[in-house]
Design an enzyme around this catalytic site. Sequence first.
Site, PDB file in Angstrom:
ATOM      1  N   GLU A  60      41.776 -16.629 -14.229  1.00 29.87           N
ATOM      2  CA  GLU A  60      42.197 -16.218 -15.565  1.00 29.87           C
ATOM      3  C   GLU A  60      43.608 -15.643 -15.580  1.00 29.87           C
ATOM      4  O   GLU A  60      44.396 -15.898 -16.503  1.00 29.87           O
ATOM      5  CB  GLU A  60      41.201 -15.204 -16.139  1.00 29.87           C
ATOM      6  CG  GLU A  60      39.843 -15.788 -16.497  1.00 29.87           C
ATOM      7  CD  GLU A  60      38.937 -16.003 -15.301  1.00 29.87           C
ATOM      8  OE1 GLU A  60      39.304 -15.548 -14.196  1.00 29.87           O
ATOM      9  OE2 GLU A  60      37.856 -16.599 -15.464  1.00 29.87           O
ATOM     10  N   GLN A  82      37.205 -19.016 -20.651  1.00 30.11           N
ATOM     11  CA  GLN A  82      35.923 -19.615 -21.017  1.00 30.11           C
ATOM     12  C   GLN A  82      34.949 -18.641 -21.676  1.00 30.11           C
ATOM     13  O   GLN A  82      34.217 -19.014 -22.585  1.00 30.11           O
ATOM     14  CB  GLN A  82      35.283 -20.232 -19.782  1.00 30.11           C
ATOM     15  CG  GLN A  82      34.267 -21.278 -20.069  1.00 30.11           C
ATOM     16  CD  GLN A  82      33.925 -22.058 -18.809  1.00 30.11           C
ATOM     17  OE1 GLN A  82      33.199 -21.571 -17.967  1.00 30.11           O
ATOM     18  NE2 GLN A  82      34.462 -23.252 -18.692  1.00 30.11           N
ATOM     19  N   PHE A  83      34.911 -17.401 -21.217  1.00 30.87           N
ATOM     20  CA  PHE A  83      34.031 -16.406 -21.823  1.00 30.87           C
ATOM     21  C   PHE A  83      34.777 -15.072 -21.905  1.00 30.87           C
ATOM     22  O   PHE A  83      35.605 -14.742 -21.044  1.00 30.87           O
ATOM     23  CB  PHE A  83      32.743 -16.211 -21.016  1.00 30.87           C
ATOM     24  CG  PHE A  83      31.733 -17.306 -21.208  1.00 30.87           C
ATOM     25  CD1 PHE A  83      30.867 -17.286 -22.293  1.00 30.87           C
ATOM     26  CD2 PHE A  83      31.672 -18.360 -20.324  1.00 30.87           C
ATOM     27  CE1 PHE A  83      29.941 -18.298 -22.478  1.00 30.87           C
ATOM     28  CE2 PHE A  83      30.745 -19.375 -20.497  1.00 30.87           C
ATOM     29  CZ  PHE A  83      29.878 -19.351 -21.575  1.00 30.87           C
ATOM     30  N   ASP A  84      34.435 -14.311 -22.941  1.00 27.57           N
ATOM     31  CA  ASP A  84      35.078 -13.014 -23.188  1.00 27.57           C
ATOM     32  C   ASP A  84      35.076 -12.092 -21.974  1.00 27.57           C
ATOM     33  O   ASP A  84      36.081 -11.496 -21.622  1.00 27.57           O
ATOM     34  CB  ASP A  84      34.406 -12.326 -24.374  1.00 27.57           C
ATOM     35  CG  ASP A  84      32.905 -12.585 -24.408  1.00 27.57           C
ATOM     36  OD1 ASP A  84      32.297 -12.762 -23.334  1.00 27.57           O
ATOM     37  OD2 ASP A  84      32.346 -12.620 -25.514  1.00 27.57           O
ATOM     38  N   GLY A  85      33.935 -11.991 -21.295  1.00 28.97           N
ATOM     39  CA  GLY A  85      33.829 -11.051 -20.190  1.00 28.97           C
ATOM     40  C   GLY A  85      34.685 -11.405 -18.997  1.00 28.97           C
ATOM     41  O   GLY A  85      34.929 -10.551 -18.132  1.00 28.97           O
ATOM     42  N   PHE A  86      35.203 -12.635 -18.962  1.00 27.95           N
ATOM     43  CA  PHE A  86      36.068 -13.046 -17.863  1.00 27.95           C
ATOM     44  C   PHE A  86      37.546 -12.894 -18.207  1.00 27.95           C
ATOM     45  O   PHE A  86      38.411 -13.360 -17.462  1.00 27.95           O
ATOM     46  CB  PHE A  86      35.751 -14.483 -17.462  1.00 27.95           C
ATOM     47  CG  PHE A  86      34.329 -14.668 -17.029  1.00 27.95           C
ATOM     48  CD1 PHE A  86      33.790 -13.868 -16.040  1.00 27.95           C
ATOM     49  CD2 PHE A  86      33.512 -15.603 -17.639  1.00 27.95           C
ATOM     50  CE1 PHE A  86      32.465 -14.019 -15.643  1.00 27.95           C
ATOM     51  CE2 PHE A  86      32.184 -15.761 -17.249  1.00 27.95           C
ATOM     52  CZ  PHE A  86      31.651 -14.960 -16.254  1.00 27.95           C
ATOM     53  N   PRO A  89      40.135 -10.034 -15.764  1.00 30.18           N
ATOM     54  CA  PRO A  89      41.131 -10.274 -14.708  1.00 30.18           C
ATOM     55  C   PRO A  89      42.504 -10.654 -15.245  1.00 30.18           C
ATOM     56  O   PRO A  89      43.492 -10.569 -14.505  1.00 30.18           O
ATOM     57  CB  PRO A  89      40.516 -11.440 -13.907  1.00 30.18           C
ATOM     58  CG  PRO A  89      39.058 -11.375 -14.192  1.00 30.18           C
ATOM     59  CD  PRO A  89      38.958 -10.896 -15.609  1.00 30.18           C
ATOM     60  N   HIS A 129      28.936 -12.289 -20.734  1.00 35.61           N
ATOM     61  CA  HIS A 129      29.123 -13.395 -21.666  1.00 35.61           C
ATOM     62  C   HIS A 129      28.946 -12.948 -23.121  1.00 35.61           C
ATOM     63  O   HIS A 129      28.822 -13.789 -24.006  1.00 35.61           O
ATOM     64  CB  HIS A 129      28.138 -14.526 -21.375  1.00 35.61           C
ATOM     65  CG  HIS A 129      28.337 -15.188 -20.051  1.00 35.61           C
ATOM     66  ND1 HIS A 129      28.065 -14.560 -18.860  1.00 35.61           N
ATOM     67  CD2 HIS A 129      28.800 -16.427 -19.726  1.00 35.61           C
ATOM     68  CE1 HIS A 129      28.321 -15.385 -17.856  1.00 35.61           C
ATOM     69  NE2 HIS A 129      28.781 -16.518 -18.357  1.00 35.61           N
TER      70      HIS A 129
END
Length: 329
Positions: A60, A82-86, A89, A129
């Site tokens: 990310e 791809q997903f908010d929680g990622f 970084p 997620h």
Amino acid sequence: MPEFSLQQALNLALCHACEDDDRVLVFGQDVGVLGGVFRVTDGLQAKFGERRVFDTPLAESGIMGMAVGLAMAGWRPVPEIQFDGFAYPAIDQIVNQVARMHYRSRGVLPMPVTLRLPSFGGIKAPEHHGESLEALFAHVPGLKVVSPSSPSQGYHLLRRAIADPDPVIFLEPKSRYWHREEFDPAAPVPEMPVGTSRVVRPGKHATLVAWGAMVSRCLRAAELAAEDGVELEVLDLRWLKPIDADGLAASVARTRRAVVVHEAPLTAGLGAEVSALVTERCFGELRAPVQRVTGYDVPYPSGALEDEYLPGIDRILTAVQTTLEYRRG
């Protein structure tokens, strides 16, 4: 009139943006051949080629670093994480590079980056997620933040975000990807300047302020309240930075009561900023303290507990009842 899901409307917005401006680049993990985990970029690589729509490694910070370099070189990057929680970084790149480069270079280096971020909960996905990062991004000077609540809003707001000269964080409510709506993308639409909200349902007894997936939930709450003769106004905030303070104040001035609904935890959530704005602008007209209905101050839960965590219709209507029954001591 054609009907689109939010996922299809966003896909069409990306397609039209690429057609209209050769500088628009779409990239991220699995956005090319696969078409994105939610298929928002489906078919774009086949139409515009691997030089304009391409996959990246699962990195990310690298995705956002690439966006910074491309924007400095004159491109208009539209990366996807791809997903908010990622997104965590990539916070260093977003806060220290994307948000500051135009200011730091005294306007010499442009930064027209639109970061698409599937966001919020409601799909019973695993941990990381279902994050709600709007308050984090809205707190960063130099970033604009927006979240659509419907397919038509998604199409027009994404086109507006990509055309913006500044970096925009585009938060897509995952739970609304498959919601369908009739609209004509080619039809003339009223101007939608950055930082404007919209009244989705007029009312006179209280204003429900929401964004993203919570707008539809507030509309359902308003329908149920109407059966008891309570007319609730629903305000879709849309732009979370800058916030439409004038539109917010105008709505609350009409109803004189406000309930803010969002998925993020209560403490220091964006609802606190909205409540402060309402108090500053409407203190003399308010008939009750502003109520907040939010997620809880805990890590986002597993799918089995998601329905308990997210603001439900009962919690929204209870807050409405609290504000309607409030009497000064």
